[in-house]
Write an enzyme that holds these catalytic residues in place. Structure first.
Site, PDB file in Angstrom:
ATOM      1  N   SER B  36      15.322   6.510 -44.338  1.00 44.08           N
ATOM      2  CA  SER B  36      15.645   7.310 -44.740  1.00 44.08           C
ATOM      3  C   SER B  36      16.828   7.955 -45.844  1.00 44.08           C
ATOM      4  CB  SER B  36      15.888   8.508 -43.494  1.00 44.08           C
ATOM      5  OG  SER B  36      16.777   9.278 -43.631  1.00 44.08           O
ATOM      6  N   GLU B  57      29.592   4.744 -38.080  1.00 42.26           N
ATOM      7  CA  GLU B  57      30.196   4.685 -39.261  1.00 42.26           C
ATOM      8  C   GLU B  57      31.675   4.238 -39.509  1.00 42.26           C
ATOM      9  OE1 GLU B  57      28.265   6.787 -37.452  1.00 42.26           O
ATOM     10  OE2 GLU B  57      26.789   7.565 -38.109  1.00 42.26           O
ATOM     11  N   PHE B  82      27.247  12.890 -42.536  1.00 44.49           N
ATOM     12  CA  PHE B  82      28.824  11.754 -41.108  1.00 44.49           C
ATOM     13  C   PHE B  82      29.248  10.767 -42.645  1.00 44.49           C
ATOM     14  CE2 PHE B  82      24.631  11.423 -39.353  1.00 44.49           C
ATOM     15  CZ  PHE B  82      24.143  12.411 -39.160  1.00 44.49           C
TER      16      PHE B  82
END
Lengths: 280, 313
Positions: B36, B57, B82
């Site tokens: 993405s 993350e 994020f």
């Protein structure tokens, strides 16, 4: 580097403890408890295992040390001074304005600090990144990382374990300083750790447990893990005593982050100096 | 003729491959949303420089910091929500404080992940990261700017946050355009009103300027792709030479471009301004253009505010 005898290593650990208590007393601020519990691992790293060059702290092929439990930096500062990264007098500037020895380690201020730490839970990911860089570049340096027991409450520790396993970081050696005390109380009371060795094993580490304040056991375990190039990251679960070496600090949660007063300092020095042993 | 529209994340995806081929120290650290975020070509072309740390993350930021201490130039790739907020403290502690050469490259900036809803619409990110010392914070206006600014980020030492769009935005630059981090691009000059925009709102500012010109109002349009370091000289020139300033951004009106410009205007005690941006409210699942409309981020509102400011002079 000439290999030190076990007795010499023990005496280095004693000297390191003395310097830890001395600098925290002079600063009247710092974290003696955890600095004393991690002292033996720190000593083993700097005086037996790590390839470093104090004259060239950023030497690209050096072994790295990541103090994930950054608040116990007095132990690392003492090791760095004792190995010649900076003059011993610098230890007297701990936590003072303008000092390279910040309250928590800063890599831009202090030679020999490989990454800035102080916010718990973050060091292992950084250590994994360093170990991964060695693999990408085909280099053979090791990365040593000291974790607090309470620090393993942080989720990022376990995320980092995933990376260490996936990328086969057998050049990463983690030490968990399991003194069973965190800031607010015992680990059992605050957040039970269950079985740390099994946890790290389940995350794909090669694990060895030992008395983390027993130099002989530490050396045995570390020799064995460092020789094992099997693609598995390494973890030493070290059972330790917070405040080790100073009777009134041992196993006392109150000695997490306070400095000794003058009387306590004198007593601590007396007790620590008595720990020196003669070569047999 | 309709202009070509491309998501700016595509510009990133293209340029990172070129950069990786030129320099083997350039790495991608994906967090399981690489497809993405357009790192698929990099993954295919440069597997030895490609890492994927899973949906983690915080760890991704730390691993990148560790890699950077060993001379690597890692691009941590994720969504803006994020890459700014979930790992805010990791960026602060392990990347910005030690001033490491890590780039945080984020797709889905602003309201562009429109139908994903508020959870994925990062409207606070640039403002939050702007308050961290050593950070550079940047949002390209189109796919060309994205390519050029990704390259500039790779070639500039230090932590950089790059924010891209998920949705397609019109291409306004041609390939010869030049970009310097921290230097606003003058897209159109005028003396009546200054319109300072960034990211996916730059083309709106240009359209508004065109329509204003038809009514005899000459607007200066600046692309403030970097909100930190801010091109203070360009803001000061607007204050001194024009006096009336409108800021436009696909970001909360708090702490973003508008706030950064307002800080200078307020300290100068000179000039008037109006901030156009997200009205300190969360978005929702809706078409991207509708979300902009709900917040007054439109050509019509830019024109209306310009006239209002000029009338108040």
């Amino acid at each position: 580097m000439q290999e030190l005898t076990l007795t010499q290593l023990k005496n280095k650990a004693t000297e390191l403890r003395i310097r830890v208590v001395d600098m925290i007393w002079k600063a009247q601020s710092g974290h003696p408890g955890g600095s004393l519990s991690v002292a033996d691992f720190m000593t083993a790293c700097y005086f037996r295992y790590m390839k470093v060059d104090p004259k060239n702290p950023r030497w690209a092929d050096r072994d790295r040390f990541v103090l994930s439990k950054g608040h116990v930096c007095p132990a690392q500062y003492a090791a760095l001074a004792m190995t010649g990264f900076f003059p011993m007098e610098v230890l007297d500037t701990l936590r003072k304005e303008g000092s390279p020895l910040q309250g928590h380690p800063s890599m831009t201020k202090c030679p020999g600090i490989d990454i800035s730490t102080g916010s718990l839970g973050q060091g292992l990911a950084c250590a994994a990144g360093m170990a991964l860089a060695a693999k990408l570049d085909g280099k053979d340096y090791n990365v040593f990382c000291a974790l607090g027991d309470g620090e393993t409450n942080e989720g990022e520790i376990w995320e980092a374990c995933g990376t260490a396993h996936k990328y086969k970081l057998d050049n990463l050696i983690v030490f968990v300083d399991w003194n069973n005390l965190q800031l607010d109380g015992t680990c059992d009371e605050i957040m039970p750790l269950v079985d740390l060795a099994k946890k790290f094993e389940a995350f794909g580490f090669e694990v060895a447990s030992c008395d983390g304040n027993d130099m002989q056991q530490l050396v045995q375990v570390m020799d064995q893990l460092l020789a094992s190039k099997n693609g598995l990251p390494k973890c030493i679960v070290g059972k330790t005593v917070k405040g080790k070496g100073v009777s009134f600090m041992e196993n006392q949660v109150g000695w997490h982050g306070v400095a000794p007063n003058d009387d306590q300092y004198r007593q601590a020095m007396e007790e620590l100096n008595a720990l020196y042993v003669e070569e047999v | 003729m309709e202009t070509k529209k491309i998501p700016t994340r595509n510009g990133f995806g293209e340029e990172i491959v070129a950069l990786g081929k030129e320099n083997k120290d350039i790495l991608v650290v994906d967090i399981d949303i690489g497809k993405s975020c357009k790192t698929g070509d990099f993954r295919k072309a440069l597997p030895e420089q490609y890492l994927n740390v899973g949906i983690a993350e915080q760890n991704g930021a730390g691993v990148a910091a560790g890699l950077a201490t060993c001379g690597k130039i890692p691009f941590v790739v994720t969504y803006a929500a994020f890459g700014s907020m979930r790992i805010c403290e990791m960026i602060r502690q392990e990347i910005a404080y030690p001033n490491l050469n890590v780039k945080i490259a984020c797709s889905h900036g602003g309201l562009t992940p429109a139908n994903d809803g508020a959870s994925h619409q990062a409207i606070e990110d640039m403002g939050i990261l702007r308050t961290i010392p050593n950070m550079t914070v940047c949002m390209p206006a189109d796919a060309v700017a994205a390519r050029k600014l990704v390259r500039a980020a790779a070639e500039t030492y230090g932590p950089v946050y790059l924010r891209f769009t998920r949705d397609a935005v019109p291409v306004i630059y041609d390939d010869s355009a030049e970009f310097t981090l921290g230097k606003a691009n003058l897209l159109r000059d005028g003396k009546d009103i200054a319109i300072l925009a960034n990211g996916d709102t730059v083309h709106l500012a240009l359209k508004a300027a065109e329509q204003l010109a038809a009514e005899g109002i000459q607007a200066r349009v600046l692309d403030f792709h970097t909100i930190k370091p801010l091109d203070e000289a360009a803001v000061n020139a607007c204050i001194d030479e024009i006096g009336s300033i409108i800021t436009v951004e696909d970001h909360n009106i708090l702490n973003g471009l508008g706030s950064a410009v307002a800080e200078i205007v307020a300290e100068r005690g000179k000039g008037r301004m109006k901030r156009i941006g997200v009205q300190d409210q969360f978005g929702q699942s809706a078409p991207y253009e509708r979300l902009l409309e709900m917040n007054g981020i439109t050509v019509e509102n830019i024109i209306a505010q310009a006239k209002r400011l000029i009338a108040a002079e």
